[in-house]
Scaffold this motif. Sequence first.
Motif, PDB file in Angstrom:
ATOM      1  N   ALA A  73      16.175  -1.891   4.498  1.00 45.11           N
ATOM      2  CA  ALA A  73      16.195  -0.597   5.184  1.00 45.11           C
ATOM      3  C   ALA A  73      16.294   0.548   4.179  1.00 45.11           C
ATOM      4  CB  ALA A  73      17.368  -0.542   6.161  1.00 45.11           C
ATOM      5  N   ALA A  74      17.163   0.391   3.175  1.00 42.04           N
ATOM      6  CA  ALA A  74      17.323   1.441   2.165  1.00 42.04           C
ATOM      7  C   ALA A  74      16.027   1.643   1.388  1.00 42.04           C
ATOM      8  CB  ALA A  74      18.472   1.090   1.216  1.00 42.04           C
ATOM      9  N   GLY A  75      15.380   0.560   0.999  1.00 43.88           N
ATOM     10  CA  GLY A  75      14.118   0.666   0.281  1.00 43.88           C
ATOM     11  C   GLY A  75      13.037   1.288   1.136  1.00 43.88           C
ATOM     12  N   THR A  76      13.014   0.913   2.415  1.00 45.63           N
ATOM     13  CA  THR A  76      12.035   1.482   3.347  1.00 45.63           C
ATOM     14  C   THR A  76      12.197   2.988   3.457  1.00 45.63           C
ATOM     15  OG1 THR A  76      11.982  -0.576   4.642  1.00 45.63           O
ATOM     16  CG2 THR A  76      11.200   1.430   5.728  1.00 45.63           C
ATOM     17  N   ALA A  77      13.441   3.441   3.638  1.00 43.05           N
ATOM     18  CA  ALA A  77      13.700   4.869   3.767  1.00 43.05           C
ATOM     19  C   ALA A  77      13.407   5.613   2.470  1.00 43.05           C
ATOM     20  CB  ALA A  77      15.155   5.098   4.186  1.00 43.05           C
ATOM     21  N   LEU A  78      13.739   4.993   1.331  1.00 46.17           N
ATOM     22  CA  LEU A  78      13.523   5.646   0.040  1.00 46.17           C
ATOM     23  C   LEU A  78      12.043   5.914  -0.220  1.00 46.17           C
ATOM     24  CD1 LEU A  78      14.578   6.601  -2.730  1.00 46.17           C
ATOM     25  CD2 LEU A  78      14.284   4.246  -3.540  1.00 46.17           C
ATOM     26  N   VAL A  79      11.203   4.899  -0.050  1.00 48.44           N
ATOM     27  CA  VAL A  79       9.779   5.067  -0.322  1.00 48.44           C
ATOM     28  C   VAL A  79       9.153   6.041   0.685  1.00 48.44           C
ATOM     29  CG1 VAL A  79       7.555   3.911  -0.546  1.00 48.44           C
ATOM     30  CG2 VAL A  79       9.628   2.782  -1.355  1.00 48.44           C
ATOM     31  N   ALA A  80       9.552   5.931   1.954  1.00 52.48           N
ATOM     32  CA  ALA A  80       9.028   6.869   2.956  1.00 52.48           C
ATOM     33  C   ALA A  80       9.397   8.302   2.592  1.00 52.48           C
ATOM     34  CB  ALA A  80       9.570   6.517   4.337  1.00 52.48           C
ATOM     35  N   GLY A  81      10.632   8.492   2.115  1.00 59.51           N
ATOM     36  CA  GLY A  81      11.060   9.828   1.736  1.00 59.51           C
ATOM     37  C   GLY A  81      10.284  10.374   0.555  1.00 59.51           C
ATOM     38  N   VAL A  82      10.148   9.583  -0.491  1.00 59.86           N
ATOM     39  CA  VAL A  82       9.461  10.031  -1.702  1.00 59.86           C
ATOM     40  C   VAL A  82       7.987  10.323  -1.414  1.00 59.86           C
ATOM     41  CG1 VAL A  82       8.700   9.326  -4.002  1.00 59.86           C
ATOM     42  CG2 VAL A  82      11.049   8.866  -3.274  1.00 59.86           C
ATOM     43  N   MET A  83       7.321   9.430  -0.692  1.00 57.34           N
ATOM     44  CA  MET A  83       5.890   9.614  -0.458  1.00 57.34           C
ATOM     45  C   MET A  83       5.608  10.754   0.520  1.00 57.34           C
ATOM     46  SD  MET A  83       4.918   7.587  -2.675  1.00 57.34           S
ATOM     47  CE  MET A  83       3.264   8.236  -2.494  1.00 57.34           C
ATOM     48  N   SER A  84       6.485  10.969   1.497  1.00 59.23           N
ATOM     49  CA  SER A  84       6.309  12.114   2.399  1.00 59.23           C
ATOM     50  C   SER A  84       6.489  13.420   1.634  1.00 59.23           C
ATOM     51  CB  SER A  84       7.299  12.032   3.566  1.00 59.23           C
ATOM     52  OG  SER A  84       7.034  10.898   4.380  1.00 59.23           O
ATOM     53  N   ALA A 122       3.828 -11.827  -3.142  1.00 55.04           N
ATOM     54  CA  ALA A 122       3.236 -11.117  -2.009  1.00 55.04           C
ATOM     55  C   ALA A 122       3.205  -9.612  -2.262  1.00 55.04           C
ATOM     56  CB  ALA A 122       4.021 -11.426  -0.731  1.00 55.04           C
ATOM     57  N   MET A 123       4.305  -9.070  -2.774  1.00 56.77           N
ATOM     58  CA  MET A 123       4.338  -7.632  -3.048  1.00 56.77           C
ATOM     59  C   MET A 123       3.435  -7.268  -4.217  1.00 56.77           C
ATOM     60  SD  MET A 123       6.059  -6.241  -0.719  1.00 56.77           S
ATOM     61  CE  MET A 123       7.150  -6.790   0.618  1.00 56.77           C
ATOM     62  N   VAL A 341       0.796   1.481  -3.401  1.00 60.61           N
ATOM     63  CA  VAL A 341       1.336   0.948  -4.654  1.00 60.61           C
ATOM     64  C   VAL A 341       2.864   1.032  -4.661  1.00 60.61           C
ATOM     65  CG1 VAL A 341       1.372   1.216  -7.161  1.00 60.61           C
ATOM     66  CG2 VAL A 341      -0.765   1.584  -5.905  1.00 60.61           C
ATOM     67  N   ALA A 342       3.395   2.186  -4.261  1.00 58.35           N
ATOM     68  CA  ALA A 342       4.840   2.391  -4.283  1.00 58.35           C
ATOM     69  C   ALA A 342       5.557   1.431  -3.329  1.00 58.35           C
ATOM     70  CB  ALA A 342       5.160   3.832  -3.906  1.00 58.35           C
ATOM     71  N   GLY A 343       4.976   1.206  -2.154  1.00 59.17           N
ATOM     72  CA  GLY A 343       5.593   0.292  -1.200  1.00 59.17           C
ATOM     73  C   GLY A 343       5.679  -1.124  -1.733  1.00 59.17           C
ATOM     74  N   GLY A 344       4.598  -1.588  -2.377  1.00 62.78           N
ATOM     75  CA  GLY A 344       4.619  -2.921  -2.962  1.00 62.78           C
ATOM     76  C   GLY A 344       5.587  -3.007  -4.121  1.00 62.78           C
ATOM     77  N   SER A 349       6.589  -3.397   1.307  1.00 62.51           N
ATOM     78  CA  SER A 349       5.240  -3.445   1.857  1.00 62.51           C
ATOM     79  C   SER A 349       4.562  -2.076   1.763  1.00 62.51           C
ATOM     80  CB  SER A 349       5.226  -3.939   3.309  1.00 62.51           C
ATOM     81  OG  SER A 349       3.899  -4.142   3.762  1.00 62.51           O
ATOM     82  N   SER A 350       3.266  -2.083   1.938  1.00 62.06           N
ATOM     83  CA  SER A 350       2.446  -0.893   1.742  1.00 62.06           C
ATOM     84  C   SER A 350       2.852   0.240   2.667  1.00 62.06           C
ATOM     85  CB  SER A 350       0.976  -1.251   1.987  1.00 62.06           C
ATOM     86  OG  SER A 350       0.162  -0.118   1.888  1.00 62.06           O
ATOM     87  N   ASN A 351       2.947   1.451   2.122  1.00 61.97           N
ATOM     88  CA  ASN A 351       3.202   2.642   2.925  1.00 61.97           C
ATOM     89  C   ASN A 351       1.877   3.325   3.234  1.00 61.97           C
ATOM     90  OD1 ASN A 351       6.398   4.160   2.699  1.00 61.97           O
ATOM     91  ND2 ASN A 351       5.964   2.032   2.209  1.00 61.97           N
ATOM     92  N   THR A 352       1.820   3.977   4.375  1.00 59.24           N
ATOM     93  CA  THR A 352       0.578   4.608   4.818  1.00 59.24           C
ATOM     94  C   THR A 352       0.892   5.823   5.676  1.00 59.24           C
ATOM     95  OG1 THR A 352      -1.572   4.161   5.840  1.00 59.24           O
ATOM     96  CG2 THR A 352       0.365   3.252   6.944  1.00 59.24           C
ATOM     97  N   SER A 353      -0.118   6.619   5.963  1.00 56.52           N
ATOM     98  CA  SER A 353       0.050   7.813   6.782  1.00 56.52           C
ATOM     99  C   SER A 353       0.343   7.436   8.234  1.00 56.52           C
ATOM    100  CB  SER A 353      -1.223   8.673   6.724  1.00 56.52           C
ATOM    101  OG  SER A 353      -1.521   9.029   5.384  1.00 56.52           O
ATOM    102  N   TYR A 354       1.206   8.218   8.881  1.00 58.10           N
ATOM    103  CA  TYR A 354       1.666   7.906  10.235  1.00 58.10           C
ATOM    104  C   TYR A 354       1.101   8.888  11.255  1.00 58.10           C
ATOM    105  CZ  TYR A 354       4.966   4.025  10.109  1.00 58.10           C
ATOM    106  OH  TYR A 354       5.526   2.777  10.059  1.00 58.10           O
ATOM    107  N   ILE A 355       0.507   8.331  12.292  1.00 54.06           N
ATOM    108  CA  ILE A 355      -0.039   9.158  13.361  1.00 54.06           C
ATOM    109  C   ILE A 355       1.080   9.876  14.111  1.00 54.06           C
ATOM    110  CG2 ILE A 355       0.010   7.327  15.105  1.00 54.06           C
ATOM    111  CD1 ILE A 355      -2.690  10.078  14.600  1.00 54.06           C
ATOM    112  N   GLU A 356       2.325   9.365  14.008  1.00 47.94           N
ATOM    113  CA  GLU A 356       3.456  10.045  14.645  1.00 47.94           C
ATOM    114  C   GLU A 356       3.646  11.462  14.121  1.00 47.94           C
ATOM    115  OE1 GLU A 356       4.479   5.718  15.308  1.00 47.94           O
ATOM    116  OE2 GLU A 356       3.424   6.932  13.837  1.00 47.94           O
TER     117      GLU A 356
END
Length: 461
Positions: A73-84, A122-123, A341-344, A349-356
């Motif tokens: 969860a921490a890694g997920t939030a970190l990468v989402a924050g940096v890439m956004s 895998a990553m 790249v950052a997500g892996g 896992s790979s981060n991508t743009s969100y339609i939300e």
Amino acid sequence: MSTTDTRAPDLLERLFHISGRGSTVTREVRGGVVTFVTMAYIVVLNPLIIGTVADGTGRFLGGGEAPNLAAVAAGTALVAGVMSLLMGLVANYPLALATGLGLNAFVAFGIAVLPGVSWADAMGLVVLEGLIILLLVSTGLREAVFTAVPAHLKAAISVGIGLFIALIGFVDAGFVRGNAAPPLTLGVGGNLDGWPAVVFVGGLLLVFVLMARRVRGAILIAIGVATAAAVAIQALLDLGPQLGPDGPLSPTGWSLNVPAIPASAVQLPDLSTLGTFSLLGSFSSVGGITVVLLLFTLLLTDFFDTLGTMVAIGEEADLLDEEGNPPATRRILVVDSLAAVAGGAAGVSSNTSYIESATGVADGARTGLAAVVTGVLFLATTFLAPLVGMVPYEAAAPALVVVGVLMIGSVTQIRWDDVSVAIPAFLTIVLMPFTYSIAVGIGAGIVSHVLLMATTGRSRE
């Protein structure tokens, strides 16, 4: 007005051209908050998808013998924050990024579980896939590759992944269970027994009602309400888990983790997933041919969302030019490629743009400042990762079903009256959930498409 008061708007105007796009700082901040609330569910869902699956060596993400959901969860939030943040500052576009649903399911159930494959392997493939996409963007080939894949297969892949994700939600919540015969049944022996089933069904109905009433943050609200109910039920009845260290305990217990209020809601983030990748390790694990096929599938799965998402956001924000292109298209695609790249590299896992992000745009966002606000909120969430541990799968799984509902809408884009189109699309859609493999569905769809086009005089298609 003080000197400080006048500089801040000037700086923001130079960075984001807020007034030039007909917006205000207040609208941008509000839009960024709305986008975050709408997509924050990924901080809970991604750990439940990739953090609960043992790899081909029997270990969980991060190298442990048991799941570490707080770290994922921490890694997920970190990468989402940096890439956004990067999207907002580099591309000045109101588009937030986070771990891609569908792609994370393929990484977990299509790659990591292969015999001999580790999570690092895998990553590593995710990092390679992101680098390939970055190369395609820099050479202008990404759009060309995107248009080369038939539209009906793109739609079928989206629908199939949606059904697959929904099935994962139903199965892992215990709503659907595996048996010898029939292979799947409703609940325990055809009956929905136990309070965890009540939590799942109640959460599912709640999110459906909230979405029908167009409540922003419906998924997050439903997860929160269902989790609160689960914590209360566990405190009163002490149900315990379905499985213990020595085997089954109770078929009506909690399927993944027992909901309980953590000792501390805030702590320094566990970033042990960062660096969990081996760039070329998969070659020795599964061989070069399999690696190429897996990379191809990753590319297909990751390719289709971003172009459509950025155009949809641009249309909603009235930012498209005469040819229907967003401003700084190349920058948007570069940031999105770097997100893969950052997500892996971070092991999430790979981060991508969100339609939300469209929810924030609908609330007034027009510039990258909104994405920056969303990114800051994701970074703050890294310190709240212990809260993920109190969410039982029964409370989070309704969100997976909702994702299936949203993704299956692409089925209307398929020409079902054309057998040569319908058969590959059908195989792609049904084989993903029926074989529990995204790769099998995509492979069957592509092979049958080529065969039918070649044998019906439509080779050019």
